[in-house]
Write an enzyme that holds these catalytic residues in place. Structure first.
Site, PDB file in Angstrom:
ATOM      1  N   CYS A   1      -4.706  12.434  12.805  1.00  0.00           N
ATOM      2  CA  CYS A   1      -5.295  11.366  12.590  1.00  0.00           C
ATOM      3  C   CYS A   1      -4.885  10.439  13.749  1.00  0.00           C
ATOM      4  O   CYS A   1      -4.400  10.924  14.892  1.00  0.00           O
ATOM      5  CB  CYS A   1      -4.890  10.669  11.213  1.00  0.00           C
TER       6      CYS A   1
ATOM      7  N   LYS B   1       0.890  -1.016  -0.121  1.00  0.00           N
ATOM      8  CA  LYS B   1       0.083  -0.021  -0.163  1.00  0.00           C
ATOM      9  C   LYS B   1       0.888   1.344   0.015  1.00  0.00           C
ATOM     10  O   LYS B   1       0.730   2.275  -0.836  1.00  0.00           O
ATOM     11  CB  LYS B   1      -0.903   0.041   1.266  1.00  0.00           C
ATOM     12  N   ASN B   2       1.854   1.074   1.021  1.00  0.00           N
ATOM     13  CA  ASN B   2       2.807   2.422   0.977  1.00  0.00           C
ATOM     14  C   ASN B   2       3.592   2.864  -0.081  1.00  0.00           C
ATOM     15  O   ASN B   2       4.309   3.950  -0.400  1.00  0.00           O
ATOM     16  CB  ASN B   2       3.538   2.393   2.533  1.00  0.00           C
TER      17      ASN B   2
ATOM     18  N   ASP C   1       4.963   0.203  11.942  1.00  0.00           N
ATOM     19  CA  ASP C   1       3.446  -0.412  11.498  1.00  0.00           C
ATOM     20  C   ASP C   1       3.700  -1.741  11.880  1.00  0.00           C
ATOM     21  O   ASP C   1       2.448  -2.333  11.810  1.00  0.00           O
ATOM     22  CB  ASP C   1       3.613  -0.329   9.829  1.00  0.00           C
TER      23      ASP C   1
ATOM     24  N   ARG D   1      -0.254  14.619  13.218  1.00  0.00           N
ATOM     25  CA  ARG D   1       0.634  14.286  12.103  1.00  0.00           C
ATOM     26  C   ARG D   1       0.962  15.481  11.344  1.00  0.00           C
ATOM     27  O   ARG D   1       0.456  15.707  10.009  1.00  0.00           O
ATOM     28  CB  ARG D   1       0.303  13.151  11.085  1.00  0.00           C
TER      29      ARG D   1
ATOM     30  N   ARG E   1      -8.373  -0.429   4.895  1.00  0.00           N
ATOM     31  CA  ARG E   1      -7.491   0.390   4.198  1.00  0.00           C
ATOM     32  C   ARG E   1      -6.469  -0.220   3.660  1.00  0.00           C
ATOM     33  O   ARG E   1      -5.409   0.251   2.848  1.00  0.00           O
ATOM     34  CB  ARG E   1      -7.441   1.580   5.167  1.00  0.00           C
TER      35      ARG E   1
END
Ligand code: EPZ
Length: 417
Positions: free
Chosen positions: A115, A22-23, A305, A120, A397
């Protein structure tokens, strides 16, 4: 609202193919604005990726999915504004900023809110873009950015190796006049992947002697085809689920090298970890051992993460494990939910001490954020009884076919619509 029901204590066994990162996909999709007509392979089906597709469409770049590939057409028109509703769909929409400015010479985007991981800020992104010649004004929650003529190269020393800031600078600097040096650049594999895509499009990027990035600006980029790297965090999550359940799981389509700070943790817990360059097998039999220290760090350190999924496994270790979160201020929001399941965790600022318990029990729990949600799922898979997971949109997500994957290796998990 959808929810997941997980009946725990099934030993996970079997093999899973890991989807694209994803990133990596998100900044690469932003960068396609500069090259047009690109084909990006290994794009996971995730709501964040859908959000990036929506932003591209809004910016005039039609795109469509074919299997795991996304085809992005050249943007028509100079749309340079991302409205508030699209910005809020995904915090990382900020990574479109550098691309829009480099393409249009101006940008208007709403401020991405704070968030679930605490504040952030984007000060590093903005300071770097200013160095490249962008003037930035705040206007009622929006940022108005403008370049006089063309972006110009600059020497940018990041005070912290921010992933998003490095991505924004890298993308913008490809079309700047002259040379840009990014000192203390983030080194995450997703940065290397973005650089590989940009290079395939004709950008001139290389490493400096001290590990920074040098970008020599070019006039334009051309279309390219690119395959996104495997998602190392999805891999770490499924390994945590396997460890927590005493499982035997083979992950394929991974890049083992990207997990070099994570795999030793599973070995320390007493799991057997067998690797090839693109596969990892984890066997966990017998009680887990505690982890001495897990300190999250920028790559190549242990990734923030993966902190929460690993913590879920550590909840069942025979002894106490210590976690130190050094990247985000507020990344222990999963802890109260794990405590509802019987976990014994004490948090003091950046430190969490996890005293292992013999058994976790089922509960009704909320997914607090993407990785926190994955951690709660890992705990539920190991817990006695049936847990109910709410707010699972966070999990969607970042994990493609989450429950199907887990069910395919023996989990008792189902989604209620
Ligand atoms: C990226 O976020 C990832 N997101 C995050 O993954 C990941 O946790 C993080 O990098 C660290 O590895 C994406 O790639 C889309 P940072 P990013 O800028 O870019 C501070 C997930 O679960 N900072 O490296 O936002 C910041 O507050 C997500 O997949 C500033 O102070 O991370 C934080 O404490 C969550 N000012 C630290 O730096 C800035 O201008 C690291 O942030 C920018 C950042």
């Amino acid at each position: 609202m959808e929810k997941l029901l997980i009946r725990g204590q099934n030993r996970l066994k079997g093999s899973l193919q890991i989807h694209g990162a994803k990133n990596s996909v998100l900044p690469i999709m932003a960068a396609t604005l500069l090259s047009g007509n690109c084909v990006i392979h290994n794009c996971p089906r995730l709501t964040d990726v859908d959000a990036a597709c929506n932003i591209l469409s809004f910016l005039g770049a039609k795109n469509k999915r074919e299997g795991d590939s996304i085809l992005v057409q050249e943007a028509t028109g100079d749309y340079c504004c991302i409205p508030d509703d699209l910005m809020r769909m995904m915090r990382s929409s900020i990574v479109f900023l550098g691309a829009i400015i480099a393409k249009c010479g101006e940008a208007r985007i709403s401020m991405p809110g704070g968030c679930e991981l605490g504040p952030r800020p984007i000060d590093l992104h903005l300071a770097a873009l200013e160095k490249l010649g962008v003037s930035i004004e705040e206007d009622h929650g929006y940022l108005n950015c403008r370049v006089k003529e063309r972006l110009h190269g600059a020497k940018i020393a990041l005070p912290f190796p921010s992933v998003g800031a490095t991505e924004n600078i890298l993308i913008a600097a490809t079309l700047a006049e002259g040379e840009t040096i990014i000192q203390n650049a983030a080194r995450e594999p997703e940065i290397t992947d973005l650089a590989a895509f940009l290079i395939a499009c004709g950008a001139k990027i290389n490493l400096t002697k001290d590990g920074g990035l040098r970008v020599e600006g070019v006039k334009s980029l051309h279309p390219a085809e690119h395959r996104v790297i495997p998602d190392r965090i999805a891999a770490a999550t499924y390994l945590s689920c396997a460890a927590a359940t005493g499982g035997d799981v083979l992950l394929t389509d991974v890049c083992t090298e990207h997990l070099s700070a994570v795999l030793p943790c599973f070995e320390e817990m007493g799991c057997q970890v067998l690797t090839t360059p693109d596969s990892i097998r984890l066997k966990s039999d017998g009680p887990l051992k505690p982890l001495r220290y897990v300190r999250t760090m920028p790559y190549p350190g242990f990734p923030t993460d993966a902190q929460s999924p690993l913590m879920a496994a550590a909840c069942l270790a025979e002894g106490s494990s210590i976690f130190v979160e050094n990247i985000f201020e507020s990344r222990y929001k999963h802890v109260p939910e794990l405590q509802r399941m019987g976990a014994d965790i004490k948090v003091e600022g950046r430190i969490a001490v996890v005293h292992g318990v013999r058994e976790l029990h089922s509960a009704s729990v909320r997914c607090t954020d993407l990785r926190g949600g994955a951690a709660i799922a890992a705990a539920a898979l190991a817990a006695q009884g049936e847990s109910e997971l709410l707010q699972i949109e966070h999990i969607d997500r970042g994990y493609e076919h989450f429950e199907q994957n887990l069910a395919s290796i023996g989990a008792d998990i189902r989604r209620l619509k």
